[in-house]
Design a protein around this motif. Structure first.
Motif, PDB file in Angstrom:
ATOM      1  N   ARG A 101       0.831  -1.214   0.000  1.00  0.00           N
ATOM      2  CA  ARG A 101       0.000   0.000   0.000  1.00  0.00           C
ATOM      3  C   ARG A 101       0.860   1.255   0.000  1.00  0.00           C
ATOM      4  NH1 ARG A 101      -2.369   1.270   5.538  1.00  0.00           N
ATOM      5  NH2 ARG A 101      -0.192   1.970   5.669  1.00  0.00           N
ATOM      6  N   ASP A 102       1.877   1.284   0.858  1.00  0.00           N
ATOM      7  CA  ASP A 102       2.746   2.462   0.926  1.00  0.00           C
ATOM      8  C   ASP A 102       3.474   2.696  -0.390  1.00  0.00           C
ATOM      9  OD1 ASP A 102       1.928   2.772   3.531  1.00  0.00           O
ATOM     10  OD2 ASP A 102       3.748   1.921   4.417  1.00  0.00           O
ATOM     11  N   ALA A 103       3.905   1.612  -1.035  1.00  0.00           N
ATOM     12  CA  ALA A 103       4.608   1.752  -2.314  1.00  0.00           C
ATOM     13  C   ALA A 103       3.682   2.297  -3.391  1.00  0.00           C
ATOM     14  CB  ALA A 103       5.186   0.400  -2.740  1.00  0.00           C
ATOM     15  N   LEU A 104       2.436   1.855  -3.397  1.00  0.00           N
ATOM     16  CA  LEU A 104       1.476   2.364  -4.374  1.00  0.00           C
ATOM     17  C   LEU A 104       1.162   3.830  -4.123  1.00  0.00           C
ATOM     18  CD1 LEU A 104      -0.981  -0.660  -4.556  1.00  0.00           C
ATOM     19  CD2 LEU A 104       0.582   0.093  -6.353  1.00  0.00           C
ATOM     20  N   GLU A 105       1.018   4.213  -2.857  1.00  0.00           N
ATOM     21  CA  GLU A 105       0.692   5.604  -2.545  1.00  0.00           C
ATOM     22  C   GLU A 105       1.867   6.538  -2.787  1.00  0.00           C
ATOM     23  OE1 GLU A 105      -0.867   5.566   1.421  1.00  0.00           O
ATOM     24  OE2 GLU A 105      -2.875   4.965   0.754  1.00  0.00           O
ATOM     25  N   ALA A 106       3.049   5.979  -2.999  1.00  0.00           N
ATOM     26  CA  ALA A 106       4.206   6.800  -3.357  1.00  0.00           C
ATOM     27  C   ALA A 106       4.228   7.147  -4.847  1.00  0.00           C
ATOM     28  CB  ALA A 106       5.498   6.083  -2.974  1.00  0.00           C
ATOM     29  N   LEU A 107       3.397   6.473  -5.658  1.00  0.00           N
ATOM     30  CA  LEU A 107       3.310   6.802  -7.082  1.00  0.00           C
ATOM     31  C   LEU A 107       2.618   8.154  -7.239  1.00  0.00           C
ATOM     32  CD1 LEU A 107       2.210   3.331  -8.523  1.00  0.00           C
ATOM     33  CD2 LEU A 107       4.507   4.333  -8.525  1.00  0.00           C
ATOM     34  N   PRO A 108       3.107   9.008  -8.140  1.00  0.00           N
ATOM     35  CA  PRO A 108       2.582  10.382  -8.226  1.00  0.00           C
ATOM     36  C   PRO A 108       1.081  10.486  -8.449  1.00  0.00           C
ATOM     37  CG  PRO A 108       4.603  10.150  -9.513  1.00  0.00           C
ATOM     38  CD  PRO A 108       4.220   8.781  -9.073  1.00  0.00           C
ATOM     39  N   TRP A 109       0.516   9.634  -9.308  1.00  0.00           N
ATOM     40  CA  TRP A 109      -0.898   9.750  -9.644  1.00  0.00           C
ATOM     41  C   TRP A 109      -1.831   9.094  -8.623  1.00  0.00           C
ATOM     42  CZ3 TRP A 109      -3.117  13.121 -12.617  1.00  0.00           C
ATOM     43  CH2 TRP A 109      -2.466  13.646 -13.726  1.00  0.00           C
ATOM     44  N   VAL A 110      -1.274   8.398  -7.632  1.00  0.00           N
ATOM     45  CA  VAL A 110      -2.112   7.684  -6.661  1.00  0.00           C
ATOM     46  C   VAL A 110      -2.338   8.557  -5.432  1.00  0.00           C
ATOM     47  CG1 VAL A 110      -2.333   5.649  -5.194  1.00  0.00           C
ATOM     48  CG2 VAL A 110      -1.307   5.450  -7.478  1.00  0.00           C
ATOM     49  N   GLU A 111      -3.607   8.880  -5.182  1.00  0.00           N
ATOM     50  CA  GLU A 111      -3.951   9.651  -3.978  1.00  0.00           C
ATOM     51  C   GLU A 111      -3.977   8.745  -2.749  1.00  0.00           C
ATOM     52  OE1 GLU A 111      -7.437  12.718  -2.370  1.00  0.00           O
ATOM     53  OE2 GLU A 111      -7.692  11.608  -4.253  1.00  0.00           O
TER      54      GLU A 111
END
Length: 263
Positions: A101-111
């Motif tokens: 989850r943390d890695a996905l939320e580090a992607l620019p387009w992911v809120e």
């Protein structure tokens, strides 16, 4: 079974035990219990070790697929894979859902993101992507909550309003932009640029090129006052508006362009 019965199974002394050397082992009530407990501990340790190996090899609840609840609009599939792979495991039980989850939320387009186990063999991923509000300076964007982010240049939409301001003013500028656009929407007019100077002065530009000077105080109220009389101003057909100065306390000034010459 009562607690006394349980103690008997571990070799508690019996009142009818024989006397003499043959009674040496029964005369030590803790020994049998210790031996039995040790055997159980060894069996448990061995079972835990076997379960750990089976888990590492994916023989316990093997991970069969990763599911996205909705197809992403702006996040690239390769970026998703690179974010998820380090946190996956052969077994569903071994997946690091928090790290994923943390890695996905580090992607620019992911809120924000949610990662959960879906038994028996899946991981389910839900993404909430950012909704861009405007450009910020040269290479960044502002989302509708006023957060600044920097996505890959190739993923930035071509047509977006432009916002500018000192570092840390992103939320303030975004809030005023939305407030002004709400007022101008009533007149079917689009705001395409809004700036806050380092000295705290606001300026804006409309879609038809009209420049607006808003000053430092109550810029939202000044735009509301301007929007209320905009239909009257647009009725003047002799010349187009070029600039509006809204810094006056009880009114505003309009600069008109040159009138179009007749053919």
């Amino acid at each position: 079974m009562s607690r006394e019965d349980w103690s008997d199974l571990l070799g508690r002394r019996s009142s009818r035990r024989p006397q003499g050397r043959a009674a040496l082992l029964p005369a030590m009530p803790g020994l049998r219990g210790w031996l039995w407990g040790g055997a159980v501990a060894l069996l448990a340790t061995g079972a835990a070790g076997m379960a750990s190996v089976a888990l590492q090899e994916g023989r316990i609840l093997p991970l069969e697929r990763v599911e996205l609840t909705d197809a992403p609009q702006r996040v690239a599939g390769e970026d998703l894979r690179q974010a998820l792979v380090p946190h996956l495991h052969r077994s569903v039980l071994g997946v690091d859902v928090r790290g994923a989850r943390d890695a996905l939320e580090a992607l620019p387009w992911v809120e924000r993101a949610a990662v959960r186990r879906a038994w028996p063999g899946s991981i389910q991923v839900t993404l909430h992507e950012r909704e861009p509000l405007a450009r910020w300076d040269e290479h960044a964007l502002i989302d509708r909550s006023g957060e600044r982010f920097e996505p890959p240049v190739e993923s930035i939409p071509e047509v977006l309003p432009e916002l500018r301001g000192p570092e840390g003013s992103e939320g303030e500028v975004a809030r005023l932009f939305k407030q002004m656009q709400e007022q101008l929407d009533k007149r079917h007019v689009n705001l395409v640029a809004l700036s806050l100077s380092p000295r705290g002065s606001w300026s804006a530009r409309l879609e038809d090129g009209v420049e607006m000077a808003l000053g430092r105080q109550h810029p939202g109220e000044r735009v509301e006052r301007f929007a209320a009389v905009l239909p009257t101003l647009e009725e003047r057909e002799e010349a187009p508006m070029e600039r509006v100065d809204l810094r006056y306390p009880n009114g505003f000034a309009v600069a008109w362009g040159a009138a179009d010459e007749a053919d």
